[in-house]
Design a protein around this motif. Structure first.
Motif, PDB file in Angstrom:
ATOM      1  N   ARG A 154       0.593  -1.400   0.052  1.00  9.70           N
ATOM      2  CA  ARG A 154       0.013   0.048  -0.091  1.00  9.70           C
ATOM      3  C   ARG A 154       0.867   1.248  -0.027  1.00  9.70           C
ATOM      4  N   THR A 155       0.368   2.476  -0.747  1.00 10.53           N
ATOM      5  CA  THR A 155       1.126   3.601  -0.675  1.00 10.53           C
ATOM      6  C   THR A 155       0.820   4.800   0.165  1.00 10.53           C
ATOM      7  N   ARG A 156      -0.233   4.312   1.060  1.00  9.97           N
ATOM      8  CA  ARG A 156      -0.548   4.961   2.237  1.00  9.97           C
ATOM      9  C   ARG A 156      -0.430   4.420   3.407  1.00  9.97           C
ATOM     10  N   TYR A 157      -0.473   5.181   4.727  1.00  8.06           N
ATOM     11  CA  TYR A 157      -0.487   4.657   5.999  1.00  8.06           C
ATOM     12  C   TYR A 157      -1.848   4.096   6.325  1.00  8.06           C
ATOM     13  N   PRO A 158      -2.267   3.055   6.828  1.00 10.28           N
ATOM     14  CA  PRO A 158      -1.322   1.981   7.373  1.00 10.28           C
ATOM     15  C   PRO A 158      -0.542   1.207   6.255  1.00 10.28           C
ATOM     16  N   TYR A 159       0.557   0.898   6.366  1.00  9.74           N
ATOM     17  CA  TYR A 159       1.301   0.306   5.332  1.00  9.74           C
ATOM     18  C   TYR A 159       0.937  -1.311   5.541  1.00  9.74           C
ATOM     19  N   ALA A 160       0.986  -2.019   4.354  1.00 13.85           N
ATOM     20  CA  ALA A 160       0.662  -3.369   4.554  1.00 13.85           C
ATOM     21  C   ALA A 160       1.913  -4.278   4.218  1.00 13.85           C
ATOM     22  N   LEU A 161       2.738  -4.433   5.439  1.00 14.79           N
ATOM     23  CA  LEU A 161       3.805  -5.143   5.496  1.00 14.79           C
ATOM     24  C   LEU A 161       3.959  -6.580   5.419  1.00 14.79           C
ATOM     25  N   GLN A 162       3.836  -7.105   4.275  1.00 13.80           N
ATOM     26  CA  GLN A 162       3.955  -8.397   3.866  1.00 13.80           C
ATOM     27  C   GLN A 162       5.180  -9.003   3.437  1.00 13.80           C
ATOM     28  N   VAL A 163       6.159  -8.189   3.260  1.00 10.78           N
ATOM     29  CA  VAL A 163       7.463  -8.491   2.651  1.00 10.78           C
ATOM     30  C   VAL A 163       8.675  -8.506   3.853  1.00 10.78           C
ATOM     31  N   PRO A 164       9.535  -9.440   3.896  1.00 11.69           N
ATOM     32  CA  PRO A 164      10.485  -9.156   4.904  1.00 11.69           C
ATOM     33  C   PRO A 164      11.298  -7.881   4.752  1.00 11.69           C
ATOM     34  N   SER A 165      11.749  -7.470   5.963  1.00 11.15           N
ATOM     35  CA  SER A 165      12.250  -6.078   6.481  1.00 11.15           C
ATOM     36  C   SER A 165      13.841  -6.709   6.233  1.00 11.15           C
ATOM     37  N   VAL A 166      14.632  -5.211   6.084  1.00 10.67           N
ATOM     38  CA  VAL A 166      16.044  -5.630   5.838  1.00 10.67           C
ATOM     39  C   VAL A 166      16.579  -4.445   6.732  1.00 10.67           C
ATOM     40  N   PRO A 167      17.284  -4.591   7.873  1.00  6.56           N
ATOM     41  CA  PRO A 167      18.138  -3.515   8.450  1.00  6.56           C
ATOM     42  C   PRO A 167      19.671  -3.813   8.038  1.00  6.56           C
ATOM     43  N   SER A 168      20.162  -2.685   7.857  1.00  4.06           N
ATOM     44  CA  SER A 168      21.642  -2.750   7.428  1.00  4.06           C
ATOM     45  C   SER A 168      22.516  -2.541   8.603  1.00  4.06           C
ATOM     46  N   ARG A 169      23.480  -3.249   8.904  1.00  2.00           N
ATOM     47  CA  ARG A 169      24.317  -3.171  10.293  1.00  2.00           C
ATOM     48  C   ARG A 169      25.477  -2.338   9.863  1.00  2.00           C
ATOM     49  N   HIS A 170      26.103  -1.862  10.734  1.00  2.00           N
ATOM     50  CA  HIS A 170      27.368  -0.901  10.889  1.00  2.00           C
ATOM     51  C   HIS A 170      28.547  -1.839  10.292  1.00  2.00           C
ATOM     52  N   ASP A 171      28.403  -2.880  10.386  1.00  2.00           N
ATOM     53  CA  ASP A 171      29.525  -4.181  10.177  1.00  2.00           C
ATOM     54  C   ASP A 171      29.440  -4.232   8.680  1.00  2.00           C
ATOM     55  N   GLY A 172      28.417  -3.959   7.918  1.00  2.00           N
ATOM     56  CA  GLY A 172      28.516  -4.249   6.512  1.00  2.00           C
ATOM     57  C   GLY A 172      27.238  -5.427   6.206  1.00  2.00           C
ATOM     58  N   ARG A 173      27.298  -5.977   7.234  1.00  2.00           N
ATOM     59  CA  ARG A 173      26.144  -7.190   7.113  1.00  2.00           C
ATOM     60  C   ARG A 173      24.709  -6.702   6.874  1.00  2.00           C
ATOM     61  N   PHE A 174      23.676  -7.665   6.559  1.00  2.00           N
ATOM     62  CA  PHE A 174      22.330  -7.480   6.454  1.00  2.00           C
ATOM     63  C   PHE A 174      21.608  -8.492   7.212  1.00  2.00           C
ATOM     64  N   HIS A 175      20.601  -8.090   8.009  1.00  2.00           N
ATOM     65  CA  HIS A 175      19.651  -8.992   8.656  1.00  2.00           C
ATOM     66  C   HIS A 175      18.177  -9.045   7.729  1.00  2.00           C
ATOM     67  N   VAL A 176      17.610 -10.172   7.566  1.00  2.00           N
ATOM     68  CA  VAL A 176      16.360 -10.248   6.826  1.00  2.00           C
ATOM     69  C   VAL A 176      15.205 -10.887   7.969  1.00  2.00           C
ATOM     70  N   PHE A 177      14.163  -9.965   8.232  1.00  2.00           N
ATOM     71  CA  PHE A 177      13.445 -10.322   9.114  1.00  2.00           C
ATOM     72  C   PHE A 177      11.949 -10.662   8.564  1.00  2.00           C
ATOM     73  N   VAL A 178      11.373 -11.589   9.385  1.00  2.00           N
ATOM     74  CA  VAL A 178       9.850 -11.909   8.996  1.00  2.00           C
ATOM     75  C   VAL A 178       9.246 -10.615   9.020  1.00  2.00           C
ATOM     76  N   PRO A 179       7.999 -10.229   8.241  1.00  2.33           N
ATOM     77  CA  PRO A 179       7.334  -8.828   8.295  1.00  2.33           C
ATOM     78  C   PRO A 179       6.638  -9.026   9.687  1.00  2.33           C
ATOM     79  N   ARG A 180       6.823  -8.021  10.361  1.00  2.00           N
ATOM     80  CA  ARG A 180       6.018  -7.631  11.761  1.00  2.00           C
ATOM     81  C   ARG A 180       6.315  -8.824  12.806  1.00  2.00           C
ATOM     82  N   GLY A 181       6.941  -9.869  12.433  1.00  2.00           N
ATOM     83  CA  GLY A 181       7.119 -10.816  13.720  1.00  2.00           C
ATOM     84  C   GLY A 181       8.410 -10.908  14.496  1.00  2.00           C
ATOM     85  N   GLY A 182       9.433 -10.162  13.616  1.00  2.00           N
ATOM     86  CA  GLY A 182      10.794  -9.901  14.365  1.00  2.00           C
ATOM     87  C   GLY A 182      11.573 -11.222  14.171  1.00  2.00           C
TER      88      GLY A 182
END
Length: 164
Positions: free
Chosen positions: A95-123
């Protein structure tokens, strides 16, 4: 140089703030335009933050959010979704407006150059990767079936989200 930032005195000038796309106007033209404008906006903003840090704190590592956005944007299946970023993490919505529909894994980038991939909304951690390319590939393998281009959110979506 930004004269209000006293830490920059004696160093090379700070980069100029980028000219951002008008996401509000893009929303008026429709979801496809909103998605395209929104992909350009965070890439420009995070690039500016990275360049600014290189002036203010030379040699200090910066998470790979800029490259992550570029790699995700190049992936056809992800480029049709609405991106937003927070705390060096990329999230994608159908969805392009709030509330977003988060069905796709999220990806935080870390300071050490690595990336975590998390289940949407589940952590729940799906995986940790050493490259943005591998993180995006992991996201793509965990996309829900039938996920299409982002659509405009409606007032009904917001009411449903707010109701107990």
């Amino acid at each position: 140089m930004d004269s209000r930032d006293k830490r920059a005195v004696g160093r090379r000038p700070l980069p100029a703030k980028p000219v951002l796309p008008d996401v509000t106007a893009a929303h008026r033209r429709g979801p496809a335009d909103a998605v395209e404008a929104r992909w350009r906006q965070p890439a420009l903003v995070w690039q500016w933050h990275r360049e600014r840090q290189e002036v203010l704190r030379p040699g200090v590592g910066y998470p790979g959010i800029v490259h992550l956005i570029e790699v995700a944007r190049a992936e056809r299946t992800l480029r049709q979704l609405y991106p937003h970023t927070s705390h060096f993490a990329l999230r994608l919505s159908s969805r392009t407006r709030y509330p977003y529909a988060l069905q796709v894994p999220s990806v935080p980038s870390r300071h050490d150059g690595r990336f975590h991939v998390f289940v949407p909304r589940g952590g729940t951690l799906l995986g940790e990767t050493g490259t943005a390319e591998a993180a995006v590939a992991l996201v793509v393998t965990h996309l829900p079936a039938g996920l299409g281009p982002a659509v405009a959110g409606t007032a009904d979506d917001l009411r449903r989200w707010r109701s107990p």
